[in-house]
Structures are given as C-alpha cells and as structure tokens.
Design a protein around this motif. Structure first.
Motif, PDB file in Angstrom:
ATOM      1  N   ASP A 301     -43.287  -7.042  -4.288  1.00 22.34           N
ATOM      2  CA  ASP A 301     -44.294  -6.040  -4.634  1.00 22.34           C
ATOM      3  C   ASP A 301     -45.339  -5.834  -3.532  1.00 22.34           C
ATOM      4  O   ASP A 301     -46.378  -5.212  -3.763  1.00 22.34           O
ATOM      5  N   ARG A 304     -46.691  -2.204  -2.610  1.00 21.22           N
ATOM      6  CA  ARG A 304     -47.723  -1.683  -3.526  1.00 21.22           C
ATOM      7  C   ARG A 304     -49.057  -2.396  -3.314  1.00 21.22           C
ATOM      8  O   ARG A 304     -50.128  -1.796  -3.383  1.00 21.22           O
ATOM      9  N   GLU A 305     -48.974  -3.697  -3.046  1.00 22.59           N
ATOM     10  CA  GLU A 305     -50.214  -4.478  -2.918  1.00 22.59           C
ATOM     11  C   GLU A 305     -51.059  -4.056  -1.709  1.00 22.59           C
ATOM     12  O   GLU A 305     -52.209  -4.482  -1.584  1.00 22.59           O
ATOM     13  N   SER A 333     -41.326  -3.257  -5.248  1.00 20.87           N
ATOM     14  CA  SER A 333     -42.410  -2.325  -5.613  1.00 20.87           C
ATOM     15  C   SER A 333     -41.853  -0.996  -6.108  1.00 20.87           C
ATOM     16  O   SER A 333     -42.530  -0.271  -6.837  1.00 20.87           O
TER      17      SER A 333
END
Ligand code: BGC
Length: 757
Positions: A301, A304-305, A333
């Motif tokens: 992910d 996205r982070e 993500s």
C-alpha cells in the motif's frame, strides 16, 4: 659529421630507450584516491533458470510487448494480496502480474492455469513473506544471524525454498537486510542485526540458499527503514551519505551480487523523502549506478501512503511520483491500475517508463523460468501435499535451531544437565506454546508440526527417571498473574527450575515497537518469586530482539537466549540443555544495559574524550556504564577456547592486497565444542574517524577437548575502505590493528601498515 638536428634526434631516442617501460604508460592512478562504487557484478550467479541467453530473453520480451496494449502492460505492474473474494477475471483478463498469499496449491494451480490461458498467456508470480521458512520454520532471521554461520543461514534458505516452491511459490518477500541498531524497533527480529559484515554474509547466504531451493528473493526494505527514529515503526530516518554507503547499502549490494532480482522499496521516509518517491535512490543509485536490471516493487500500500506522507495531494500524483521514482510494481494499493491509464494519456507519465517497467517484470518472469513449463511447472496439488514438512526438512530445520541458541551465562557449570536432577519445574506458558517457538512471520507454519519444549524435556529426562512438572505462572505475555501461586509451589517442590520467559511472538516484528525492553509485563515479578525459592534457575529467553537483561540476570544461574527458535526449537533447546549439542550461537546485536543507551552498536567511533571512570569530562553517562551489558559477538560454550600465535601474512599491504590472518585456537575445556572465530579491525588514522572495532571476517572451528587448530581468515584490504561524503570509497595509508577472538571485545591483536606502492 652529423647535423645538430640528427644529433638531437639521436640523443632523444637514446633517452627514450633508457626510460623504464612503465614511463610510457599513463601515470598510474593513486590507489588511495577515492573511487566511485560502480556497477554490481553478479558474478555469473544471476538466478536465471530460463536456460536462455540474455539476448534471446530480450527478443522474446520484444515479441510479447509488441502484442500488449497499454492495459496489458499496466496489468503486469499490479500486484495484490489474495483473499477469498478474489475476482478471477483479474487473471483471465491480464490485470494482475503478481499475487501474494494464495493459501493452497490447488488455488495456485487454478489461477496459474487461468493466466496461461489468457490472451497473452503471461504467467503470474506467486509470492509470500517466507522470512524463515514456509511450513517448517527455522529460527527467526535474527536467530539465524546468531549462528554467525553462512552455512546455517543458507541451509534455512534452501529448505524454505524447497518447501515454498513445492507449494507453487516463486518468490519470497525476504530477506529483510535492514541494518538495525535500535531494538525498540520490533522489526529487528526480521533482519541480520547491527553489523554490516554479518548483514552482508546474511544477505548473500540467504539469497543463495533460497535460489538453491528454487525460490527467488526480494531484498527489502530499500533503504534506511532499520534506522527509524527512536525505533518507532513507520517513522522517519536520517542517515548521512557516508553512513548510508558504509552501513545500510552494503547488505543490499551483497544480495544483488548474489543474484537477487527483486527489490522492495521501503515505505519509510529517508532524509525527508518517502523512499517510494525517491528517484535518487530507486533509479539513480540502484539502476544507473549499480546497474540493477530487475524489478522494484513497492511495499504494501506504499503508493497510496505517499498521500498521508504529505508528498502527494491526489492518488494520481502519488502514482506519478512512485512510477517516475522507479517503482515498477504497485503492491496492494490498486492505484497503478486506476491512475496510470490517465497519466499516460495526459503525458505526465511517459509510455517509455511503463515499457521499461514491463520489460523488467517480463525479464524477471523469464529468468524465473515461468514461461517454460519444463522449468517451472504449474504446481500439482497432489505432489505438493507430500512435499512439505518432510523428515529431511525437519532435520535441516533442527540443525538451524541448534546453532541459533546463545548461552549467555552458566554459573558453576549448571548446564548441561548431563544427569538431570530428580524433579524439574518448568514454568512459563511459552514452554507449551507452539506459536512462541515458531515466531513472527510464521508463513504457513502449523502448530501440529511443533514438538513443544515441555514435552521434549519430559520425554528426555524420563529416561533418567527424572520427573518434570509444569505451571505456566501466567499467560505468555504475563498480563494475568493468577497462576503465580501455583507456579511458586511447583518450583518449591523441585530441585531445578527451568523458566521459559521473554517475548511472545506477537510482541515482535511489524508494528511492535517497545519503549521498555525488560521482560514484558509481570514476567520479572514471576522470575523474582521463583528466585526467592532458592532453587537454581535455568532461564530460557524466547525473544525477537535484544532485551535489557540486568534485572533478570542475577536471578538465574544459567541463561539461554533462543530468539524464536522455529518449528524444531523445542527439541533444539532440550539438546542444548542436556548437552547433546554444545551451544555456539553469538549475539548479533549488543545487549544494552538500559533503553537510554539506544541506539547502540559496538562499532563506535573514537571520541576526543574516551570514557574514564574518574574523569567527569569524558564520554560517559552519569547514571550508567557506557559499555553494553553484553557485547556483540558474545556467546559461551560448555567448553573454553584459548587463542595464541596470531600471525599476519605481511607487515605491509596496499589496496587490492589480501592480508592472511592466522591464529591457533585451542579447546582448553573438557567437552567438544564449536568456536566462532571473529576478526575485527581498527584503522588507526584516516581522513574520517574510523570505528574502534569493525567485524571483517569469521571462521567456524570444531575442536575436541585439548585439540588445537590453526585458523586462517583472509582480510581483503579493500574491505577497510569507507564511504566519503559523495558515496565514493576511500582508504588511507597508515596502521591497521587486527583483533581476533570470540567476541567484539577480543584482545589478541597484531598490526599491519597500509603503504603507498
Ligand atoms: C511489510 C513488508 C511485507 C509486506 C507484504 C508490509 O507491511 O512491510 O515487509 O513484505 O507487508 O506482506
């Protein structure tokens, strides 16, 4: 008479002929001049199972890519975790390139069949986090590092590889080679500890071992995650260029030199930039300078982070940053799939960058042998069922467990229990807990495979007519103390107490940072109560990190530090306790005296004011010693070893040379044993302050009582080089001190001189 011109020409020719040959060559470069790091040489050991030459692979990639739409290409850049709701169309329509965590070989086979029957027939990569085993678990990685033995680490990699590929896996998200000096960070358990030399050996041995078992490695987390501030998981790290090159990058280089094809970008922040978005690291360094031609995958992910990290305002911006930084594959993500089509259409991401990523992914798939059924067939679930937890794999795992156990203390030779006392009390829930033996990141480990410590000890000592009784005292984390009374009564009725305490598996690994490093919760109180009975105590510590042992120390006469020793760890512990195995594990991280000393490592730089007890202006703490509680490399044996006759092969050396370091090691005790011979150096004067000690070589020697052997360790002079502020390697002439012995406090020493040619 010759003309003056002819005389001059003659004189010139004579002068030229008299010059030594070397003078005709360009002047030799200064061997001490800092040099750039240069490209990685994988030494022909690239883990290529395809049987195709490199040009043929590229030709096949060209042919395949000519048939791919942009959607097909983006599909290859998508990786995800499997779950029960997984939509098969993602595979049959080519929208995914890698799947992690598929639970059964039958499901793996079904999905791979779908992939092969898709329009382009590009197979999936099946991956999992198999950090120390797949079903049969070796000790956790920090425990494997404690073997100080590349053979043991490679063996763990081999059986992990065999078991995982037997179940249809191609790739593991391991090894984690983040260097770590702060045991508050729970993820220390996943890596090789504090020392860059040991970390390099670990990376190389693990990548090699996994590949020998057929499994491909992912080097993670590139780079700097191990230095997160105050050991707080997912926090930021600040690392200077020279320290990055000296400490944190070498294990990655070693793994790449061994042939690793996949690198996972760290989702942490290094020097202010989330690595997922750091083009300097992922492209300029890894690809351009080091020549890495494999795949960079994001961490879970992580694309996205980039938004919560505060470097991207929208999902599209996050994708643009990650993909242009050099992240080829988006793990979990889902944003590459959503955003890349638009970003390519608008020109914000050049199609050439997508093509480059896809070429890398396909190259790796070819090298894994995925396009060739004869090399990497689709797993047959029936065969898979018999391929796990075989007697050979369990035997190999047992050996790795035995070699990871460290004997920290053994007052008046309480251990081994050659003739066990009549009544033994085993205290601590972990003594009967399979999960605590298996440890964190247990992959597909099964409790039913695990011989429990208590059962193993009871069976063994029964042969001597001894009796073992068990009382947990409390739960494994020791929050509930209702069982203290019964534990104390059981202890009072025994001749010897074996207390199995430490960190339950769930207090170690990701997102388990701790601020206190003593025995967790009420365990110390339990140990104090046991000690008050006056019975001798053997303390077995299961843990995922170095702990602060000062309070526990005086309470036990013998202490074994076993980390999470794996599926066969219970049996290995009994082997060590009873003396069937003489322990040889060593601390892969210093044990601190107090959390206030952290981060800590043995390879400190000298200071202008070295610590002196009676000097109040020296490098000291006013409330604690500066030294560790126990040093890096420390570990006892049931015998003792003596060192003598340290001889260096040469008094002087130059860059490019190798100094042979020979020493006699003698077993001066009464039992056969294994010594881990450690070579440390100190470069006395250089342009930068050099550490007081640095590990540069290891050897393992088995000795019968009274036996002596000459041990030689080669020290390549170039291994003394250090990184300057531009990440170039530098070395200075001058004296180098060499220390050889059984820990980082070794005292047997000699010196040589680095000289100019
Ligand atoms: C971890 C990685 C791991 C990934 C996939 C992440 O949370 O940081 O080390 O490989 O999950 O399980």
């Amino acid at each position: 008479m010759r003309s003056p011109l002819r005389r001059l020409a003659g004189a010139l020719l004579a002068a030229l002929l008299m010059l030594p040959l070397g003078s005709y060559a360009a002047p030799a470069a200064d061997p001490y001049a800092p040099r750039p790091e240069g490209a990685i040489v994988a030494g022909g050991r690239i883990h290529d199972r395809s049987g195709l030459d490199a040009a043929e692979i590229e030709r096949r990639i060209d042919a395949l890519m000519a048939r791919m739409t942009l959607d097909d290409k983006i599909g290859q850049m998508v990786a995800d975790g499997w779950d029960t709701d997984f939509d098969d169309r993602r595979v049959s329509e080519g929208h995914i390139g890698l799947l992690s965590g598929v639970e059964t070989p039958a499901e793996t086979a079904r999905l791979q069949t779908l992939a092969r029957r898709s329009r382009l027939g590009i197979p999936l990569i099946f991956a999992r986090d198999a950090l120390h085993g797949y079903r049969t678990l070796a000790p956790v990685p920090l425990g494997l590092a404690a073997s100080f033995d590349p053979e043991i680490i490679a063996a763990a990699g081999r059986f992990t590889g065999r078991e995982a590929t037997g179940q249809g896996m191609h790739l593991t998200f391991s090894p984690m080679v983040d260097l770590t000096r702060d045991p508050r960070w729970g993820r220390v358990v996943e890596g090789p500890g504090e020392d860059p030399h040991l970390a390099r050996l670990f990376a190389r041995a693990m990548v090699d071992g996994l590949a020998e078992g057929g499994l491909q490695a992912t080097l993670k987390h590139f780079v700097g995650y191990g230095a997160v501030r105050a050991g707080r998981d997912y926090a930021e790290a600040e690392i200077s260029v020279s320290t990055l090159h000296d400490l944190h990058l070498p294990p990655f280089r070693a793994g790449l030199e061994a042939g690793a094809q996949v690198v996972m970008a760290s989702f942490s922040v290094l020097n202010g930039v989330p690595v997922t978005a750091d083009r300097r690291l992922l492209t300029k360094l890894l690809r351009d300078a080091w020549g890495f031609d494999g795949v960079v995958i994001s961490d879970w992910d992580a694309v996205r982070e980039l938004m919560p990290h505060g470097v991207a305002g929208t999902p599209a911006e996050a994708v643009e940053k990650a993909v242009t930084a050099g992240v080829d594959v988006d793990l979990a993500s889902g944003l590459y799939a959503k955003e890349l089509p638009g970003l390519v259409a608008s020109g914000r991401v050049p199609v050439a960058r997508v093509d480059e990523a896809v070429r890398r992914i396909l190259r790796v798939k070819f090298r894994f042998g995925l396009f060739d059924e004869t090399v990497t067939p689709i797993v047959d679930p029936k065969v898979a069922a018999g391929a796990a937890a075989t007697p050979e794999i369990r035997a190999a795992a047992l050996e790795t467990s035995r070699r990871s156990i460290i004997l920290l203390k053994n007052d008046r030779d309480l251990l081994p229990l050659v003739r066990p006392p009549k009544r033994i009390a085993v205290i601590g829930a972990a003594a009967r807990d399979a999960a605590d033996l298996m440890g964190s990141w247990g992959a597909k480990g099964e409790e039913k495979d695990v011989p429990l410590f208590f059962d193993e000890l009871r069976a063994l000592v029964a042969r001597f007519g001894a009796e073992v009784r068990f009382a947990p005292g409390c739960d494994d984390a020791c929050v509930k103390t209702g069982g203290f009374g019964r534990a104390v009564r059981t202890a009072e009725q025994a001749d010897l107490i074996v207390a199995v305490l430490g960190e339950p598996w769930y207090l170690t690994a990701e997102s388990t940072s701790r601020t206190r490093l003593g025995l967790p919760n009420r365990q110390q109180a339990l140990l104090d109560r046991l000690a008050a009975t006056g019975k001798p105590i053997v303390l077995v510590v299961l843990a995922g990190r170095p702990m602060v042992m000062g309070e526990a120390w005086p309470k036990a006469r013998a202490i074994l530090y076993a980390f999470s020793p794996g599926t066969m760890g219970g049996r290995a512990l009994v082997d060590v306790i009873t003396g069937a195995v003489n322990p040889s594990g060593r601390l892969p991280m210093s044990l601190p005296r107090a959390v206030g000393q952290l981060p800590f490592s043995y390879d400190m730089l000298p200071t202008g004011r070295p610590p002196k007890p009676d000097d109040d202006l020296s490098a000291r703490y006013v409330d604690e010693e500066v030294t560790p509680f126990l040093p890096f490399g420390h570990g006892l044996s049931y015998t003792r070893f003596a060192y003598s006759d340290l001889v260096l092969s040469t008094p002087t050396a130059r860059p490019g040379d190798t100094v042979g370091v020979s020493v006699t090691v003698r077993n001066v005790g009464a039992r056969a044993g294994r010594e881990i011979v450690q070579l440390y150096v100190h470069d006395v004067v250089a342009a930068r302050s050099r550490p007081l000690r640095q590990l540069k070589g290891l050897a393992r020697v088995d000795l019968a009582p009274g036996e002596a052997k000459r041990v030689r360790i080669d020290l390549p002079v170039d291994d003394l080089a250090y990184a300057d502020d531009d990440g170039r390697w530098a070395l200075d002439p001058g004296r180098v001190d060499v220390f050889v012995g059984g820990s980082s406090t070794a005292t047997t020493s000699a010196s040589f001189e680095l000289v100019r040619p």
